[in-house]
Scaffold this motif. Structure first.
Motif, short mmCIF file in Angstrom:
data_model
loop_
_atom_site.label_atom_id
_atom_site.label_comp_id
_atom_site.label_asym_id
_atom_site.label_seq_id
_atom_site.Cartn_x
_atom_site.Cartn_y
_atom_site.Cartn_z
N VAL A 53 0.85 -1.18 0.00
CA VAL A 53 0.00 0.00 0.00
C VAL A 53 0.89 1.24 0.00
CG1 VAL A 53 -1.84 1.25 1.18
CG2 VAL A 53 -1.82 -1.26 1.20
N ASP A 55 -0.51 4.42 -0.52
CA ASP A 55 -1.27 5.53 0.05
C ASP A 55 -2.67 5.04 0.38
OD1 ASP A 55 -1.61 8.25 0.82
OD2 ASP A 55 -2.71 8.62 -1.03
N GLY A 56 -3.25 5.60 1.43
CA GLY A 56 -4.63 5.30 1.77
C GLY A 56 -4.81 3.97 2.46
N GLN A 57 -6.00 3.41 2.25
CA GLN A 57 -6.37 2.12 2.85
C GLN A 57 -6.73 1.15 1.74
OE1 GLN A 57 -9.31 2.22 6.08
NE2 GLN A 57 -10.34 0.49 5.08
N ASP A 59 -8.23 -2.88 1.43
CA ASP A 59 -8.74 -4.08 2.11
C ASP A 59 -8.73 -5.24 1.13
OD1 ASP A 59 -9.26 -2.46 4.30
OD2 ASP A 59 -11.35 -2.15 3.73
N ARG A 72 -7.18 -5.69 6.49
CA ARG A 72 -7.15 -4.23 6.29
C ARG A 72 -5.70 -3.77 6.28
NH1 ARG A 72 -11.73 -1.34 8.71
NH2 ARG A 72 -12.46 -1.92 6.65
N HIS A 74 -2.84 -0.50 5.44
CA HIS A 74 -2.64 0.95 5.38
C HIS A 74 -1.28 1.24 4.75
CE1 HIS A 74 -5.61 0.39 8.63
NE2 HIS A 74 -6.14 1.48 8.09
N LYS A 75 -1.02 2.51 4.50
CA LYS A 75 0.23 2.93 3.87
C LYS A 75 1.43 2.23 4.50
CE LYS A 75 2.88 7.04 2.71
NZ LYS A 75 2.89 8.51 2.74
N ASP A 77 1.97 -1.03 4.44
CA ASP A 77 1.70 -2.45 4.70
C ASP A 77 1.84 -3.29 3.43
OD1 ASP A 77 1.07 -1.92 7.36
OD2 ASP A 77 -1.11 -1.90 7.00
N SER A 91 -11.37 -0.57 -1.57
CA SER A 91 -10.66 0.56 -0.98
C SER A 91 -11.55 1.80 -0.95
CB SER A 91 -9.41 0.86 -1.82
OG SER A 91 -8.75 2.02 -1.36
N GLY A 94 -6.93 5.18 -2.50
CA GLY A 94 -5.52 5.00 -2.22
C GLY A 94 -4.76 4.56 -3.45
#
Length: 143
Positions: A53, A55-57, A59, A72, A74-75, A77, A91, A94
């Protein structure tokens, strides 16, 4: 053999779930994509799928022998969906980086239902249009 700035590369296009190939490593593509909304449930029978990832989230719903669950991210991960595991990315917005074998289709070897209009079923697109480079219309790969 030029460096690629991922921030600049992401700023060069707006399409979601329509990956751009930023590099090739042996027989693998390094792809980036904007994410927003739900993808389609799909499976890659012969390859794992790596996500980072940017940017952002992001899933990833997965269905396996343990049932269905959502991972889930996030940036910063990373997550690997093992080959043969059914999954559906989604998402709220992101950007991601993927690492997968050249020619891997974004909607997998098989998928459930209709592919949403905002999801590009592709093997990836060139980051920039290069008038000196010809691509095969069926695969998007260089000839």
């Amino acid at each position: 053999m030029q460096p690629v700035n991922l921030t600049d590369a992401l700023a060069s296009f707006d399409d979601v779930y329509s990956p751009r190939i930023v590099a090739r490593v042996n027989d693998y593509d390094v792809r980036i994509a904007h994410t927003l909304g739900e993808h389609v449930w799909h499976v890659h029978e012969h390859t794992d799928e790596f996500f980072l990832v940017l940017d952002g989230q992001f899933d990833v719903a997965v269905r396996d022998e343990h049932g269905e669950r959502v991972v889930r991210l996030h940036k910063g991960d990373t997550f690997v969906v093992p080959r043969g595991v059914e999954h559906r990315p989604s998402s709220p917005g992101g950007a991601i980086l993927m690492f997968e074998p050249t020619g891997t289709v974004t909607t997998g070897d098989r998928h459930d239902g209709t592919v949403p209009a905002h999801v590009d079923s592709t093997t990836g697109h060139a980051l920039r249009e290069d008038p000196l480079r010809e691509e095969d219309g069926a695969t998007g790969q260089p000839r």
